[in-house]
Design a protein around this motif. Structure first.
Motif, short mmCIF file in Angstrom:
data_model
loop_
_atom_site.label_atom_id
_atom_site.label_comp_id
_atom_site.label_asym_id
_atom_site.label_seq_id
_atom_site.Cartn_x
_atom_site.Cartn_y
_atom_site.Cartn_z
N CYS A 5 0.87 -1.17 0.00
CA CYS A 5 0.00 0.00 0.00
C CYS A 5 0.91 1.22 0.00
O CYS A 5 1.68 1.42 0.93
N ARG A 16 -3.86 9.74 -0.86
CA ARG A 16 -4.35 8.76 -1.83
C ARG A 16 -3.54 7.49 -1.63
O ARG A 16 -2.33 7.53 -1.53
N TYR A 18 -2.54 3.67 -2.97
CA TYR A 18 -2.46 2.74 -4.10
C TYR A 18 -2.14 1.38 -3.50
O TYR A 18 -1.21 1.25 -2.69
N CYS A 59 5.55 2.15 -10.52
CA CYS A 59 4.25 2.37 -11.15
C CYS A 59 3.75 1.10 -11.84
O CYS A 59 2.57 0.74 -11.72
N PHE A 62 2.44 -1.56 -9.27
CA PHE A 62 1.10 -1.29 -8.72
C PHE A 62 0.02 -1.42 -9.79
O PHE A 62 -1.11 -1.76 -9.48
N ASP A 64 -1.70 0.75 -11.49
CA ASP A 64 -2.80 1.71 -11.41
C ASP A 64 -2.48 2.87 -12.35
O ASP A 64 -1.46 3.52 -12.19
N ASP A 66 -3.47 5.75 -12.55
CA ASP A 66 -3.35 7.05 -11.88
C ASP A 66 -2.02 7.22 -11.15
O ASP A 66 -1.66 8.33 -10.78
N LEU A 67 -1.33 6.12 -10.91
CA LEU A 67 -0.03 6.20 -10.23
C LEU A 67 1.04 6.44 -11.28
O LEU A 67 1.33 5.58 -12.11
#
Length: 105
Positions: A5, A16, A18, A59, A62, A64, A66-67
């Motif tokens: 996390c 935020r 992730y 990135c 993860f 995601d 948005d990351l």
């Protein structure tokens, strides 16, 4: 299996998170590729490229959309950056506990 996390601070002071519920063994191979790339870049003295490669790896792990590297750079304090990138790498190669929380408490 490791869970991650990554907690990043937004400009307004909110956070935020992730999450990566499980880090599969595939990431061991990806981490070893990163290690090879980082070693080659360090031999060239290209510290910026090393940082960029490590951010891209984080990135990608993860997964995601948005990351982004910019989100990480903007969401962590300067004294946290390399510790957090190291924790992600360690989790990818299986050297962490069951759950790792990355970012500000």
């Amino acid at each position: 299996m490791a869970r991650l996390c990554l907690r990043l601070e937004n400009e307004d002071g909110s956070f935020r998170e992730y999450k990566k519920e499980k880090v599969t063994a595939r990431w061991v191979k990806e981490a070893l590729k990163l290690s090879k790339e980082v070693n080659e870049l360090e031999k060239k003295g290209d510290s910026i490229a090393v940082l960029e490669a490590r951010l891209e790896f984080t990135c990608a792990l993860f997964g995601d959309k948005d990351l982004t590297p910019e989100a990480i750079l903007n969401g962590l304090a300067s004294d946290e950056l390399f510790d957090k990138l190291d924790e992600v790498y360690a989790a990818a190669i299986g050297k962490k506990e069951k759950e790792t929380t990355l970012g500000k408490e």
